[in-house]
Design a protein around this motif. Structure first.
Motif, PDB file in Angstrom:
ATOM      1  N   THR A 192       8.446  35.882  30.015  1.00 16.34           N
ATOM      2  CA  THR A 192       7.331  36.549  29.367  1.00 16.34           C
ATOM      3  C   THR A 192       7.781  37.937  28.914  1.00 16.34           C
ATOM      4  O   THR A 192       8.354  38.690  29.694  1.00 16.34           O
ATOM      5  N   SER A 232       1.314  39.819  25.421  1.00 17.51           N
ATOM      6  CA  SER A 232       2.359  39.145  26.184  1.00 17.51           C
ATOM      7  C   SER A 232       2.737  37.865  25.451  1.00 17.51           C
ATOM      8  O   SER A 232       1.880  37.171  24.911  1.00 17.51           O
ATOM      9  N   TYR A 273       6.379  29.247  21.867  1.00 10.72           N
ATOM     10  CA  TYR A 273       5.907  30.375  22.645  1.00 10.72           C
ATOM     11  C   TYR A 273       4.388  30.460  22.535  1.00 10.72           C
ATOM     12  O   TYR A 273       3.788  29.847  21.657  1.00 10.72           O
ATOM     13  N   LEU A 286       0.068  31.314  32.029  1.00  7.53           N
ATOM     14  CA  LEU A 286      -0.076  32.769  31.924  1.00  7.53           C
ATOM     15  C   LEU A 286      -1.256  33.212  32.775  1.00  7.53           C
ATOM     16  O   LEU A 286      -2.254  32.504  32.871  1.00  7.53           O
ATOM     17  N   TYR A 321       4.881  34.369  26.014  1.00  9.76           N
ATOM     18  CA  TYR A 321       5.565  33.508  26.983  1.00  9.76           C
ATOM     19  C   TYR A 321       6.363  32.469  26.206  1.00  9.76           C
ATOM     20  O   TYR A 321       5.819  31.784  25.339  1.00  9.76           O
TER      21      TYR A 321
END
Lengths: 656, 798
Positions: B188, B179, B169, B151, B181
């Motif tokens: 994302t 956010s 995640y 990220l 991911y």
């Protein structure tokens, strides 16, 4: 735009009554709202949340339950023990039927929509079969000792939910057998109907949870509490890769100050209403396809019809309340001042008359003639006409008796500009024309509705020269009648959205029509076609901010000396459309503040466009031109309404 | 004994324990916390520090248990390395060199051979979460350069990153967005909150994030005190969240319990809130935790929580919300008005601690000994409130008395002053309030000074104030018919031409009192309170005053505001003025710290060191500690950091944990013999067999965890050979020469008010701490020295 002297009226002491029930109909996307005074309103959610129909209230007929049945039939039950079906075309009550169980507290329609279930005060639950034109009693379920306050959505008994001293205000039965109950202890509880066991408990409020509504998909529901909070619950999967799902409380909404008595769940929005008289429609963002103005929160407080009429000649205002009328004379001033000054009153506004209705029925509509010497109003069963005599400062009121039998109930009343004619739209779809003489009257003509339709006319407009009458119903187009020849002149093509205001311009006899989607049309009556300006604006389109306004235009008027101007207003703005100026496009600033006078004329001319908007007065219930230089604006500040409501449940606010 | 290394600036404890979340061991027996360059291992039951894991060369920024071996701990640091430790034995197992500044560390059970770290590569404010593959290798130091990017543009704080659903995640928050991911889908999702400037949404900023251990639910904390629980976030459209709101100020940290049934949150309210079933109405509180909660962590076993607080403490809390242990470091979150002092009794460092408190901090053990509540009022933590502040404190009469001054000034004209005098109570081993003086002066008190001379039976205190007076307070009898008591009263008020009194100082014998009035120094006779003489040297306002000690007691030193040091000879009334840099200072160390040094103090050593070179002589008898503006405590040291803290604790633990094997009996026997042999060594000059403890092969064998040891066959020959008697013995380390201890005014080169040197002892032999040696004659000593040259090294490890 011109300078006006404005009478800023704030003595209209209007308080809407609280909302008791809401019922949403998925097929027609309409919402029925009943208020504590018995009024039932129908909102068309597709037509920009316009209040297109209403049924006036009745003192003894407090509605406690409201529901839609198959074929868009609306039923209500109330404290007088009657089940009422409403006629949505003719805008009257189709029939009332006693359930013989005492006051009715709850009502539900079976999922197929063919059976009606009512819960009565004596603890009985009665099942009715819905026939095409009536309902028929079918069976009575065994009586319980306590009064049935359970709303049963499905025909099944449910036991053992209620604790001592805890009132279940509402239940919902889901198709998977889960029962959700809301109660006076502030709990939302999930039960397994097969075993009768509590599955989950959510304590969400310190006060009562009063209402619950489940979406059709049964993946979300909404509850309303006495603290004014509305909670949304959603069925979400526990993890992304498992099928296990759980109910989770997601968002709280605090749009109300008082009890939320009723909630509804449309596929895209949460609807709530309560004692604080607001109807709040909160769209669910995840269900909204495009993020347009439909995704915004709507708060509807004031009725979308006119409660005020004005006598221009005598500077009189007639205010319509549920059970009485008030007549006021505007104050006057001799002072002059600059733009924006508040002028001192040399003579205060005068409360001339307080006219109470007879009987338990609410007033449907009222009107004062432009000359100020006639007042007419109507309830569901009677029509009243009064003659006013002015002797210096004294007023005498004289009722015109012996009204003809056909003048029983009116949906809209209008006087001609010279006050010699009275136009009445009755609830059978017919229009009556009555000539007024000194102290008496004479029936001139009745326009019968088009064959095959029973749709009532609810908006009327008369041309200042008295030759043309425009009338509009809720859905069909606007009919224009020739008064001289007493025949239908033409019909303006029907438009998708209901008409919210009508007016005929002096001299040109152009009919200006405002629709609930904020479109404004101009139709030339003599030419029987839309005017050039109207075509231009339809081609170019309105400014996007104009189309995003969320209250309908409720009044249109014209300036006697400036034929290019159209004056109109909704609850939050007053606008003068100057047809001679270029139309704004989406790039220009719509809400232009009045440019300061010291700015050069070039800039003023460059930024000028047809829409001159003033937002000084709000919420604006009525605005009209008294004479060339004087306006009257009637405001009703929300704080004044809240001050007249019972105090809300006291909540500790942090930091106070 | 001491090698002549160059003097370095070292951190000497007192580092932030609350810099990162603390971590529990799998069995909840130990708690790990970062502490400057070290990782400390504390016992959760006794609060004691069990190990200090040293090895990083910069601030440790993250610790995590090794998910594959719960007896190991990963740590990362600004020095660019990830280290793997065996925390039971306190041994460094491996070092992975990443080479970039690492800001935080995360481990996942699903990602076996990699860890996640936060780095910033390009721009200074842009941080990335990357996964680092840790190569498998037997060597101690391994390069780990295989980074894979996860990220970008994240917050540097590890509180803003959380892994959820067993590593499916990762959620990251920054400013106004969250956010998420997804590792499997490699996508994302980003959820943004309204950040408009209007009042309602102005404080929507995310502050921290936590993931539910069992469900797909992310909890985020916000600046306005709200907690949002996000669900359905795998769908960009259908995502939904719930709000929980109790905190009135920023949510500092969030943590889910192990089962996920409850959520813990904390903030500036100093209340730990437990949200049960994530419902707003069902919450429990643990209030009055003393200071802002900075971090919350949960033990993997689920029985303990812990909160790290802004006053540098860690509270271990039971599952039923009862605080069970407090690990307190040096409190740092207040302004140090009192400066650094040394308690003459405990030799502890004394300074402002919690608001309104004095803290007694042990430098040797790096922990707080004692907290004295001076103001004795409830502290209300709110912005904009003007608090009572403890501004001055002084010890007198060998620690028997403590004088404190507190003040509160709301407006220019409204000054509230209070002076308190505290007596040391031997029974309770603490200070007891004796006298409280309201408004001792009309204006701010600039200095407090006790007369410490022995001949004065009556304790005397002098206060100087901006109102132009100095007051002498003496202890008088305050007995009445009910009880015997003593109290302090004002004895004398002196002034000099309405100048503001800026400082005061007693001479060592207590006969003279020097009071500075702006630019003038006045000398008063302490018996009669007569003005003896004045020194007027327009060199600037005098900030500090100090009499010389011992042979230099005829000198009076003054430091002025513009950096000039004045020295008056009291006998001749002559004046020497010198700038600190001009005459030869004893020692100058440049670039000691990037920040401004605020306070300094000399602390007497327990065991004096012996430096031979002239430059370091001033460090012999005492150590100089100083506090920088960011409130890190530093000192000068010549030892290498590994050596600085005695390794006894490490060894003890290793020995305790030895199983009863044949090795144990060997070692046990040897230890028994050991004591005898020491005695023998002094009496007869026999050459002894080296002891097992000193054989590196054996100690390595015993102190290395079994799973990292090489094969037995490889060890065997080494072990056997180590047991053989070696012919050559190690030559003793260089013998320190006798140091001349005449170091009269060692402290005078500092411009601060530190003067805590001990009286000079008569002994001049200090290199060995044994009392026995003090009685030895010179000739015996010489013999001993010869012996030490022969075989000596093993004693040092005792």
């Amino acid at each position: 735009m011109g300078e006006f002297k404005v009478h800023r009226v704030r003595f209209f002491n209007y308080v809407p009554s609280g909302i008791r029930c809401v019922a949403y109909n998925n097929q027609s996307n309409r919402l029925a709202v009943s208020r504590t005074d018995g009024t039932v309103e129908i909102y068309n959610l597709s037509a920009n949340y316009f209040q297109e129909k209403f049924f006036p209230g009745h003192e003894s007929r407090a509605t406690e339950a409201l529901c839609w049945a198959k074929g868009q039939r609306l039923f209500s039950g109330g404290l007088n023990g009657e089940i009422i079906e409403y006629d949505l075309q003719a805008l009257n009550i189709k029939y009332a039927m006693d359930a013989f169980g005492g006051p009715i507290w709850s009502m539900a329609v079976s999922p197929c929509g063919s059976q009606l279930l009512v819960g009565c005060e004596d603890g009985s639950v009665k099942l009715f079969q819905i026939t095409p034109d009536k309902i028929q009693f079918e069976r009575n379920f065994d009586r319980q000792k306590r009064s049935a306050v359970h709303k049963m959505l499905v025909d099944r008994q449910y036991m053992g939910v209620s604790k001592r001293k805890c009132i279940i205000w509402g239940v919902a039965f889901l198709s998977d057998g889960t029962v959700i109950s809301v109660d006076s202890a502030g709990k939302v509880q999930f039960w397994d109907s097969a075993t009768g066991t509590l599955v989950k408990n959510h304590l969400i409020a310190n006060a009562d949870v009063q209402s619950i509504a489940v979406s059709d998909q049964e993946d979300s529901f909404v509850v309303g509490t006495a603290e004014g909070t509305v909670f949304h619950f959603q069925l979400v999967s526990v993890t992304s890769n498992s099928s296990e799902k759980q109910w989770v409380r997601t968002k709280p909404f605090q749009h109300h100050t008082h009890d939320v008595r009723a909630v509804a769940h449309s596929p895209t929005a949460l609807i709530s209403g309560g004692t604080d008289t607001h109807l709040v429609i909160r769209p669910l963002m995840e269900k909204v396809e495009v993020k347009n103005y439909d995704a915004a929160l709507r708060k509807i407080t004031f009725p979308h019809r006119r409660l005020i009429s004005c006598s221009k000649k005598r500077h009189l205002l007639l205010f319509q309340f549920a059970h009485h009328l008030e007549l006021w004379r505007l104050g006057s001033t001799v002072a002059t001042g600059k733009n924006g000054d508040t002028l001192p009153l040399s003579k205060d506004a005068d409360h001339l008359l307080h006219l109470k209705t007879k009987g338990p029925e609410n007033i449907i509509c009222s009107c004062i003639s432009p000359c100020g010497s006639w007042i007419a109003y109507s309830t569901t069963s009677r029509f009243f006409l009064y003659r006013l005599n002015y002797e210096h400062d004294n007023i005498s009121l004289q009722r015109v008796s012996k009204m003809p039998a056909f003048l029983r109930s009116a949906l809209q009343i209008l006087f001609s500009e010279d006050s010699t004619k009275l136009f009445v739209a009755s609830n059978q779809g017919s229009l009556h024309i009555i000539r007024l003489l000194e102290g008496s009257f004479k029936h001139l003509h009745t326009f019968q509705p088009q064959s095959g339709t029973v749709e009532s006319m609810c908006l009327l407009a008369i041309s200042p020269d008295g030759n043309w009458l425009a009338a509009s119903g809720t859905s069909a187009g606007v009919h224009v009648y020739n008064i001289k020849h007493l025949k239908l002149h033409c019909t303006v093509p029907a438009y998708n959205f209901p008409v919210t205001a009508l007016a005929i311009a002096p001299n040109t006899n152009n009919l200006v029509i405002a629709h609930s989607d904020q479109q404004v049309f101009e139709y030339s009556i003599p030419d029987k076609q839309y005017t050039e300006w109207s075509r231009t604006i339809q081609k170019q389109g309105f400014h996007y901010l104009w189309l995003q306004r969320d209250t309908p235009i409720t009044h249109i008027s014209f300036h006697p000396k400036r034929p290019m101007h159209i004056l109109l207003h909704d609850a939050y703005m007053f606008c003068i459309i100057d047809k001679s100026l270029p139309l704004p496009n989406d790039k220009t600033l719509l809400y232009n503040p009045l440019p300061p006078t010291n700015e050069s004329d070039v800039i003023r001319r460059r930024t000028a466009h047809a829409f001159k908007i003033s937002k000084i007065y709000k919420p604006l219930l009525f605005m009209d031109l008294l004479d060339e230089r004087t306006l009257v604006a009637v405001e009703r500040p929300l704080d004044d309404i809240i001050a007249q409501l019972p105090p809300p449940i006291k909540k500790k606010k942090f930091g106070t | 004994m001491v090698e002549e290394e160059s003097v370095r600036v070292v951190r000497c404890g007192g580092s932030e324990l609350n810099f990162r979340r603390a971590v529990f061991s799998a069995d909840s027996k130990y708690i790990f916390c970062v502490s400057g360059d070290f990782v400390k291992v504390h016992s959760t039951a006794t609060e004691e520090c069990v190990h200090i894991l040293q090895g990083h060369r910069n601030l440790v920024t993250g610790i995590q248990l090794n998910p594959n071996n719960h007896l190991q701990l990963y740590s990362c640091s600004f020095d660019g390395t990830v280290k793997l430790w065996d925390y039971v034995d306190g041994i460094l197992i491996k070092t992975f060199v990443v080479g970039l500044k690492l800001h935080a560390l995360f481990t996942l059970p699903s990602a076996e051979d990699s860890v996640f770290v936060i780095i910033n590569k390009e721009k200074p404010d842009v941080f990335q979460l990357v996964s680092v593959k840790l190569p498998k290798s037997s060597s101690q130091e391994i390069e780990a350069k295989e980074l894979s990017f996860v990220l970008d543009y994240i917050n540097q704080s590890p509180k803003c990153i959380a892994f959820g659903n067993e590593g499916e995640y990762v959620a990251a928050v920054r400013d106004f967005y969250l956010s998420v991911y997804f590792f499997k889908k490699k996508t994302t999702s980003r959820f943004t909150l309204s950040s408009s400037r209007n009042k309602k949404h102005a404080k929507n900023n995310f502050t921290c994030v936590a993931c539910h251990p069992k469900e797909d639910c992310i909890a985020t904390g916000h600046k306005d005190g709200k907690i949002r629980l996000w669900r359905n976030f795998d769908d960009d459209k259908k995502y939904t969240y719930t709000c929980l709101h109790w905190h009135h100020d920023m949510v500092m940290d969030l943590a889910f319990s192990v089962t996920g049934t409850s959520l813990l949150s904390g903030g500036r309210e100093s209340v730990l809130v437990e949200w049960r079933d994530a419902t707003e109405k069902n919450k429990e509180f643990l209030p009055r935790l003393g200071a802002t909660i900075e971090h919350i962590s949960v033990s993997p076993a689920g029985d303990l929580f812990c909160t790290s607080h802004s006053d540098n403490k860690i509270i271990v809390i039971h599952r039923n919300l009862e605080a069970s242990a407090v690990i307190q470091g040096l409190v740092k979150d207040s302004n140090i008005f009192t400066g650094l002092m040394v308690d003459p009794r405990t030799k502890a460092l004394v300074l402002n601690g919690k608001p309104g408190h004095l803290q007694f901090y042990s430098l040797q053990h790096d922990k707080q000994l004692y907290n004295l509540d001076i103001i004795q009022q409830e502290y209300i933590n709110d912005y904009g409130l003007i608090q009572i502040e403890l501004t001055k404190a002084a010890f007198g009469c060998y620690g028997n008395w403590l004088a404190t001054v507190e003040q509160r000034q709301e407006k220019e004209t409204e000054l509230e002053l209070q002076m308190k005098l505290w007596m040391y109570n031997k029974k309770t081993q603490g200070f007891v309030l004796n006298t409280k003086v309201n408004m001792p002066h009309e204006d701010h008190i600039t200095a407090l000074c006790f007369c410490n001379a022995e001949k004065f039976e009556n304790p005397t205190l002098v206060t100087s104030s901006k109102d132009g007076h100095f007051k002498v307070w003496i202890l008088t009898d305050d007995s009445d018919i009910y009880k015997k008591a003593v109290g302090w009263t004002c004895d004398f008020v002196g002034s000099y031409h309405k100048y503001q009194a800026t400082n005061c100082c007693f001479s060592e014998d207590g006969s003279l009192l020097a009071v500075s009035f702006e630019e003038i120094v006045t000398i008063w006779d302490s018996e009669t309170w007569e003005l003896k003489c004045t020194f007027c040297q327009r060199a600037g306002k005098i900030r500090h005053l100090c009499f010389g000690r011992l042979t230099c007691s005829k000198y009076l030193l003054g430091a002025t505001e513009n950096g000039i040091l004045c020295c008056w000879n009291l006998l001749s009334c002559a004046l020497f003025v010198f700038k600190p840099s001009e005459p030869r200072p004893l020692y100058i160390q440049k670039n000691i710290s990037r920040e401004e040094v605020q306070w300094g103090v000399f602390v007497p050593r327990d065991v004096p060191e012996s430096f031979t070179s002239e430059a370091y002589q001033w460090l012999n008898r005492s150590q100089f500690y100083f506090l920088t503006k960011s409130q890190s405590l530093l000192t000068f040291s010549t030892k290498s950091p590994e050596e600085k803290l005695t390794p006894t604790s490490k060894q003890l633990l290793a020995e305790e944990s030895l199983p009863t094997t044949p090795f144990y009996f060997i070692l046990g026997k040897h230890r028994e013999q050991q004591d005898e042999k020491i005695n023998e060594a002094f009496e007869s000059e026999l050459v002894q067999l080296p002891l097992t403890e000193n054989i590196p092969a054996i100690s390595e064998l015993l102190h290395t965890p079994a799973h990292v040891l090489p094969s037995a066959s490889f060890l065997c020959s080494k072990f056997v050979s180590s047991l053989l008697l070696s012919k050559e013995t190690k030559s003793g380390e260089e013998i320190p020469e006798d140091v001349d201890m005449e170091e009269g005014k060692e402290s005078d080169d500092s411009d601060e008010e530190n003067d805590f040197t001990e009286k000079i002892q008569d002994t001049n032999n200090t290199d060995l701490g044994e009392d026995l040696l003090h009685q030895l004659s010179k000739s015996e000593e010489k013999e001993l020295r010869k012996f030490r040259k022969v075989d000596y090294s093993w004693i040092t490890v005792l």
